[in-house]
Design a protein around this motif. Structure first.
Motif, PDB file in Angstrom:
ATOM      1  N   ILE A 120      58.622  68.104  74.006  1.00 27.18           N
ATOM      2  CA  ILE A 120      59.407  67.240  74.891  1.00 27.18           C
ATOM      3  C   ILE A 120      60.032  68.074  76.011  1.00 27.18           C
ATOM      4  CG2 ILE A 120      61.527  65.872  75.016  1.00 27.18           C
ATOM      5  CD1 ILE A 120      60.765  64.831  72.172  1.00 27.18           C
ATOM      6  N   PHE A 121      60.613  69.215  75.645  1.00 27.83           N
ATOM      7  CA  PHE A 121      61.230  70.077  76.652  1.00 27.83           C
ATOM      8  C   PHE A 121      60.211  70.526  77.692  1.00 27.83           C
ATOM      9  CE2 PHE A 121      65.268  71.985  74.487  1.00 27.83           C
ATOM     10  CZ  PHE A 121      65.766  70.709  74.321  1.00 27.83           C
ATOM     11  N   MET A 122      58.999  70.822  77.261  1.00 26.96           N
ATOM     12  CA  MET A 122      57.969  71.285  78.196  1.00 26.96           C
ATOM     13  C   MET A 122      57.495  70.160  79.128  1.00 26.96           C
ATOM     14  SD  MET A 122      57.608  74.479  77.733  1.00 26.96           S
ATOM     15  CE  MET A 122      56.067  74.858  78.551  1.00 26.96           C
ATOM     16  N   ASP A 123      57.553  68.925  78.672  1.00 23.05           N
ATOM     17  CA  ASP A 123      57.101  67.791  79.474  1.00 23.05           C
ATOM     18  C   ASP A 123      58.193  67.208  80.362  1.00 23.05           C
ATOM     19  OD1 ASP A 123      54.554  67.921  78.440  1.00 23.05           O
ATOM     20  OD2 ASP A 123      54.922  66.410  76.887  1.00 23.05           O
ATOM     21  N   TYR A 124      59.423  67.517  80.050  1.00 23.53           N
ATOM     22  CA  TYR A 124      60.563  66.919  80.753  1.00 23.53           C
ATOM     23  C   TYR A 124      60.683  67.459  82.172  1.00 23.53           C
ATOM     24  CZ  TYR A 124      65.422  65.403  81.496  1.00 23.53           C
ATOM     25  OH  TYR A 124      66.572  64.842  81.982  1.00 23.53           O
ATOM     26  N   TYR A 125      61.183  66.645  83.066  1.00 24.50           N
ATOM     27  CA  TYR A 125      61.281  66.961  84.498  1.00 24.50           C
ATOM     28  C   TYR A 125      62.502  67.829  84.844  1.00 24.50           C
ATOM     29  CZ  TYR A 125      61.071  65.922  89.499  1.00 24.50           C
ATOM     30  OH  TYR A 125      60.989  66.009  90.856  1.00 24.50           O
ATOM     31  N   TRP A 126      63.537  67.847  84.045  1.00 25.93           N
ATOM     32  CA  TRP A 126      64.760  68.637  84.204  1.00 25.93           C
ATOM     33  C   TRP A 126      65.411  68.465  85.575  1.00 25.93           C
ATOM     34  CZ3 TRP A 126      66.704  69.825  79.797  1.00 25.93           C
ATOM     35  CH2 TRP A 126      65.868  70.093  78.711  1.00 25.93           C
ATOM     36  N   PRO A 127      65.851  67.244  85.892  1.00 28.46           N
ATOM     37  CA  PRO A 127      66.498  67.036  87.196  1.00 28.46           C
ATOM     38  C   PRO A 127      67.796  67.834  87.333  1.00 28.46           C
ATOM     39  CG  PRO A 127      66.767  65.109  85.806  1.00 28.46           C
ATOM     40  CD  PRO A 127      65.798  66.018  85.102  1.00 28.46           C
ATOM     41  N   GLY A 128      68.444  68.136  86.214  1.00 26.12           N
ATOM     42  CA  GLY A 128      69.678  68.930  86.253  1.00 26.12           C
ATOM     43  C   GLY A 128      69.425  70.416  86.140  1.00 26.12           C
ATOM     44  N   ASN A 129      68.165  70.784  86.148  1.00 28.39           N
ATOM     45  CA  ASN A 129      67.737  72.180  86.150  1.00 28.39           C
ATOM     46  C   ASN A 129      68.235  72.943  84.915  1.00 28.39           C
ATOM     47  OD1 ASN A 129      66.292  74.295  87.241  1.00 28.39           O
ATOM     48  ND2 ASN A 129      67.208  74.103  89.252  1.00 28.39           N
ATOM     49  N   VAL A 130      68.480  74.215  85.050  1.00 28.13           N
ATOM     50  CA  VAL A 130      68.836  75.077  83.924  1.00 28.13           C
ATOM     51  C   VAL A 130      70.160  74.632  83.300  1.00 28.13           C
ATOM     52  CG1 VAL A 130      69.362  77.445  83.236  1.00 28.13           C
ATOM     53  CG2 VAL A 130      67.533  77.011  84.875  1.00 28.13           C
ATOM     54  N   ARG A 131      71.094  74.174  84.121  1.00 26.45           N
ATOM     55  CA  ARG A 131      72.390  73.727  83.581  1.00 26.45           C
ATOM     56  C   ARG A 131      72.218  72.544  82.641  1.00 26.45           C
ATOM     57  NH1 ARG A 131      74.435  74.520  89.254  1.00 26.45           N
ATOM     58  NH2 ARG A 131      75.456  76.531  89.204  1.00 26.45           N
TER      59      ARG A 131
END
Length: 176
Positions: A120-131
């Motif tokens: 899931i983490f690898m597929d997620y887009y992470w709009p909030g980036n590293v934070r």
């Protein structure tokens, strides 16, 4: 600046600095001194400046929201750090790093990520980036006392009030 004298000062989110403060900052950089508010004595400084932003400064300069002279004065060495979504190989390394730091800081045994959560983490887009990654892990580790972080932990932690689908992370960010 006075506290950073003979050292380094970090100016975060420089792209959001109002124009009048940009002019003041430029003057301090160029003259290598400043005057405290209410004082008539100038204080000399010798500082290295690290400035960061997630704003597009080129576009801000076009819109007259960021001073070109300040941009060129600060832009001696430029480092572009792509967002986490463009650095897929860093996601799990950062997650493990944050887990170690968080567990050590709060004196908890190390936890690990389930294979499902890793995916899931690898597929997620992470709009909030590293934070966003760091804060998600911080919250889950603080709340739960189990050795493995599972999808259920994420689902309960986010607590949207509705049952999350397995691909919540992809839908959550790409539609924003």
């Amino acid at each position: 600046f006075e506290l950073a004298n003979s050292g380094t000062i970090f100016l975060d989110e420089i792209g959001d600095m109002p124009l009048d403060l940009q002019a003041t900052l430029l003057r301090v950089i160029e003259q290598k001194n400043f005057m405290r508010i209410g004082s008539n004595i100038s204080t000399d400084i010798d500082v290295r400046i690290i400035a960061a932003t997630n704003a597009n400064l080129i576009e801000k300069m076009r819109q007259k929201e960021f001073r070109k002279d300040l941009f060129y004065r600060l832009g001696i060495i430029r480092i572009n750090v792509p967002p986490l979504r463009e650095r897929k190989n860093d996601i799990l390394l950062l997650a493990e790093h944050f887990i170690r730091i968080i567990c050590n800081r709060i004196n908890k045994p190390l936890v690990s990520l389930s294979s499902e959560v890793k995916e899931i983490f690898m597929d997620y887009y992470w709009p909030g980036n590293v934070r966003e990654l760091q804060n998600l892990l911080e919250g889950i580790i603080q709340v739960y006392n189990e050795p493995i972080i599972t999808y259920k932990h994420i689902e309960n932690y986010i607590n949207t009030g509705v049952k999350l689908e397995k691909d919540f992370f992809n839908k959550y960010s790409k539609n924003d």
